[in-house]
Design an enzyme around this catalytic site. Structure first.
Site, PDB file in Angstrom:
ATOM      1  N   GLY A   1       3.396   0.658  -1.346  1.00 23.83           N
ATOM      2  CA  GLY A   1       4.476  -0.524  -1.896  1.00 23.83           C
ATOM      3  C   GLY A   1       3.733  -1.712  -2.217  1.00 23.83           C
ATOM      4  N   SER A   2       4.596  -2.904  -2.730  1.00 22.11           N
ATOM      5  CA  SER A   2       4.195  -4.010  -3.130  1.00 22.11           C
ATOM      6  C   SER A   2       3.662  -5.157  -1.894  1.00 22.11           C
ATOM      7  CB  SER A   2       5.330  -4.878  -4.020  1.00 22.11           C
ATOM      8  OG  SER A   2       6.678  -5.088  -3.552  1.00 22.11           O
TER       9      SER A   2
ATOM     10  N   ASP B   1       3.588  -0.344   7.219  1.00 24.69           N
ATOM     11  CA  ASP B   1       4.108  -0.083   6.113  1.00 24.69           C
ATOM     12  C   ASP B   1       5.427  -0.874   5.808  1.00 24.69           C
ATOM     13  OD1 ASP B   1       4.955   1.264   3.843  1.00 24.69           O
ATOM     14  OD2 ASP B   1       5.407   3.135   4.514  1.00 24.69           O
TER      15      ASP B   1
ATOM     16  N   GLY C   1      10.822   4.910   0.707  1.00 26.92           N
ATOM     17  CA  GLY C   1      10.757   5.647  -0.197  1.00 26.92           C
ATOM     18  C   GLY C   1      11.077   5.310  -1.517  1.00 26.92           C
TER      19      GLY C   1
ATOM     20  N   GLY D   1       9.285   3.496  -3.292  1.00 24.90           N
ATOM     21  CA  GLY D   1       8.136   3.641  -4.247  1.00 24.90           C
ATOM     22  C   GLY D   1       7.671   5.090  -4.198  1.00 24.90           C
TER      23      GLY D   1
ATOM     24  N   GLU E   1       4.163   9.242   3.928  1.00 26.29           N
ATOM     25  CA  GLU E   1       4.542   8.104   4.757  1.00 26.29           C
ATOM     26  C   GLU E   1       4.995   8.526   6.043  1.00 26.29           C
ATOM     27  OE1 GLU E   1       5.388   4.369   1.930  1.00 26.29           O
ATOM     28  OE2 GLU E   1       7.049   5.439   2.310  1.00 26.29           O
TER      29      GLU E   1
HETATM   30  C1  5RP Z   1       7.403   3.325  -0.621  1.00 28.60           C
HETATM   31  C2  5RP Z   1       8.313   2.605   0.372  1.00 28.60           C
HETATM   32  C3  5RP Z   1       8.143   1.238   0.605  1.00 28.60           C
HETATM   33  O1  5RP Z   1       7.553   0.924   1.779  1.00 28.60           O
HETATM   34  C4  5RP Z   1       9.369   0.529   0.324  1.00 28.60           C
HETATM   35  O2  5RP Z   1       9.728   1.198  -0.995  1.00 28.60           O
HETATM   36  C5  5RP Z   1       9.060  -0.933   0.032  1.00 28.60           C
HETATM   37  O3  5RP Z   1       8.354  -1.390  -1.096  1.00 28.60           O
HETATM   38  P1  5RP Z   1       8.149  -2.753  -1.349  1.00 28.60           P
HETATM   39  O4  5RP Z   1       7.171  -3.323  -0.293  1.00 28.60           O
HETATM   40  O5  5RP Z   1       7.377  -2.909  -2.737  1.00 28.60           O
HETATM   41  O6  5RP Z   1       9.399  -3.463  -1.467  1.00 28.60           O
HETATM   42  O7  5RP Z   1       8.927   3.337   1.078  1.00 28.60           O
HETATM   43  O8  5RP Z   1       7.751   4.734  -0.645  1.00 28.60           O
END
Ligand code: 5RP
Length: 224
Positions: free
Chosen positions: A32-33, A85, A99, A101, A107
């Site tokens: 993710g970002s 994460d 999820g 992303g 994960e």
């Molecule tokens: C990816 C994820 C990410 O941790 C979640 O979507 C958060 O992403 P971001 O840091 O871009 O807000 O679960 O599958």
């Protein structure tokens, strides 16, 4: 919160997470970002790793581009030291929805193989009750219809995420309308539905520590 505020908080929480990584660790890394910021800060701080275990192609590419060795769980004799994460939502018990992303299956696998799980988020991700963010389900394509019926019976309304297949080649259903008062119970119930590969509730294995960035700094929330 503007996008640039949120980006600044992601970088702040990423820096705080880097300080938690023991030199020479075997480190599991999410997707993710926020995790992208974490990987960049890890490299900038020149933290040496024994190896990284990645949760997605996106994360693997970023790690490799920065020179980090990436291995699979099959190369290991036991649990990894630490998993870091992001999350889409996190509650006071450090249960999460993940999820957004699309990397939820890997994960969950890597998180469950870790001794310690640190979740890194900005304050906009904190909620009292999980469920405002649509709950992702990675599903077998042929099971979309029966999974939809079963999830409706649990009170949610699934829709197919358009144009998305996961790294495993599966579609994702995003479930709206759930108020998840008991995340462990709903995660367990969804785990029983044939055709759901993985649901995005991370409650049976919550985070051990959340680092939460806001305009007042980064706070630590411990799992009790
Ligand atoms: C990816 C994820 C990410 O941790 C979640 O979507 C958060 O992403 P971001 O840091 O871009 O807000 O679960 O599958």
């Amino acid at each position: 919160m503007t996008i640039s505020d949120q980006q600044r908080l992601k970088i702040e929480v990423a820096k705080a997470a880097v300080a938690e990584v023991p030199a020479g660790a075997i480190l599991g890394i999410g997707t993710g970002s926020t995790v992208d910021c974490f990987i960049d800060e890890l490299a900038q701080a020149k933290v040496p790793l024994q190896a990284a275990v990645s949760s997605s192609r996106r994360t693997t590419e970023r790690l490799k581009a920065l020179g980090y060795p990436v291995i699979g769980l099959e190369g290991l004799a036991g649990p990894i030291d630490l998993y870091i994460d992001g999350a889409d939502e996190i509650d006071a018990n450090l249960c999460m929805i993940k999820g957004g992303g699309g990397a939820l299956t890997q994960e969950k696998i890597v998180a469950s193989a870790a001794r310690r799980f640190i979740c890194i988020v900005d304050a906009s991700k904190r909620v009292e009750v999980l469920g405002r963010f649509p709950l992702p389900l990675e599903v077998i394509a042929a099971a979309i219809a029966p999974v939809t019926w079963a999830v409706r019976a649990l009170g949610g309304e699934p829709t197919l995420r358009p144009g998305v297949t996961t790294d495993n080649g599966h579609p994702i259903l995003d479930v709206r309308g759930l108020t998840i008062q008991d995340p462990r119970a709903l995660e367990t119930a969804l785990n029983q539905i044939p055709g759901i590969v993985t649901n995005g509730i991370f409650a049976l294995r919550p985070a051990d520590l959340a680092l939460v960035a806001s305009n007042h700094g980064v706070i630590r929330l411990q799992h009790n």
